[in-house]
Write a protein that holds these residues in place. Structure first.
Motif, short mmCIF file in Angstrom:
data_model
loop_
_atom_site.label_atom_id
_atom_site.label_comp_id
_atom_site.label_asym_id
_atom_site.label_seq_id
_atom_site.Cartn_x
_atom_site.Cartn_y
_atom_site.Cartn_z
N LEU A 58 0.74 -1.23 -0.01
CA LEU A 58 0.05 0.09 0.02
C LEU A 58 0.81 1.25 -0.01
O LEU A 58 0.46 2.35 -0.40
N LEU A 63 -1.84 6.16 -5.07
CA LEU A 63 -3.42 6.19 -4.54
C LEU A 63 -4.45 6.10 -5.56
O LEU A 63 -5.43 5.42 -5.52
N LEU A 66 -4.93 2.77 -6.70
CA LEU A 66 -5.60 1.96 -5.63
C LEU A 66 -7.32 2.35 -5.79
O LEU A 66 -7.96 1.50 -5.79
N TYR A 94 -5.30 2.62 2.22
CA TYR A 94 -4.13 3.52 1.90
C TYR A 94 -3.33 4.06 3.15
O TYR A 94 -2.14 3.87 3.22
#
Length: 214
Positions: A58, A63, A66, A94
Motif C-alpha cells: 500500500l 493512491l 488503488l 491506503y
C-alpha cells in the motif's frame, strides 16, 4: 464573493462530502493501522509477514491506482457498493499503512524491559500490547498520526474523479456555469483549510493533554 454566495449549497454539499470521507476513512485507517502494527510486532511469523506485505504494497502503490482497483475492480468480483463506500475503503486502507508505521515507531520507543516484565507476570501478548505498550506508544505518535490524517483529508480530493461528491468536484459544475475558475478554487481551498485546520487543532489538544513533553 458571488461565487460562494450564489452556490453556497453546492459548496456546502461538497464540504460535507469531504468531511464524511475524511471522518470514516480516518476511523478505518486508525483501526486497520493499529491492527497491522500489532501484526508487525506479533510473535507469530505469519502475522508479521502479512503486516509487512500490507504496508509494503500500500505504501508503494499510487493512491489513484488503488482507487481504480477498488472502485472498478471489486465490482467485477461481485462486490457492489456505493462509490462513496469504495472511496472510503481505498482511502482508509491506503492511509492505514502509514498509520501502521507511525504506531510501530511509537511501540519501538517503549523500553523492551516493560514488555518482558509484563510477560513474566503471565500476561498474554494481546494484554501486554493493549495494557502496557500501546498506551505509552500513543503519547509519542500523536503528531505523526495527525499529519497522516491531514494528508488523508487532502487525498480525498481524488474521490471526485470517481463520481463521489466532495469539495474539489464542485469546480466542474461551477466551471460549466461560467464562474471564475480562480475564485472557484479559492473557495475550494478555503474549504480544505477548514477541514485540515480542524484536524490540526484537535491533535494539538490531544498532544498538549497526553503528548510527551519535548
Amino acid at each position: 464573493m458571488n461565487v460562494l454566495t450564489d452556490n453556497f449549497s453546492l459548496y456546502g454539499e461538497g464540504l460535507l462530502g469531504t468531511v464524511e470521507l475524511t471522518v470514516f476513512a480516518s476511523l478505518l485507517a486508525l483501526v486497520v493501522g493499529v491492527l497491522m502494527a500489532a501484526f508487525r510486532v506479533a510473535p507469530v511469523g505469519s502475522l508479521r509477514v502479512f503486516g509487512t506485505v500490507w504496508v509494503a504494497v500500500l505504501r508503494n502503490t499510487p493512491l489513484t491506482l488503488l482507487f481504480f482497483a477498488v472502485l472498478l475492480g471489486l465490482p467485477r468480483f461481485g462486490v457492489v457498493l456505493p462509490f462513496k463506500i469504495f472511496a472510503i475503503l481505498a482511502l482508509g486502507c491506503y492511509t492505514s499503512a502509514f498509520i501502521c508505521e507511525a504506531v510501530r515507531s511509537g511501540i519501538n520507543t517503549v523500553p523492551v524491559g516493560q514488555g518482558e516484565a509484563a510477560r513474566s507476570l503471565g500476561m498474554t501478548f494481546s494484554q501486554v500490547l493493549g495494557d502496557v505498550v500501546l498506551p505509552q506508544a500513543f503519547r509519542t505518535v500523536i503528531p505523526p498520526v495527525g499529519s497522516t490524517l491531514i494528508a488523508l483529508a487532502k487525498n480525498s480530493a481524488i474521490a471526485g474523479s470517481f463520481s463521489v461528491v466532495e469539495l474539489l468536484g464542485t469546480y466542474k459544475t461551477l466551471n460549466e456555469l461560467g464562474y471564475s475558475i480562480i475564485w472557484t478554487f479559492v473557495w475550494i481551498a478555503v474549504g480544505y483549510l477548514i477541514v485540515t485546520l480542524t484536524i490540526s487543532a484537535l491533535f494539538n489538544v490531544l498532544e498538549k493533554r497526553w503528548g510527551v513533553p519535548r
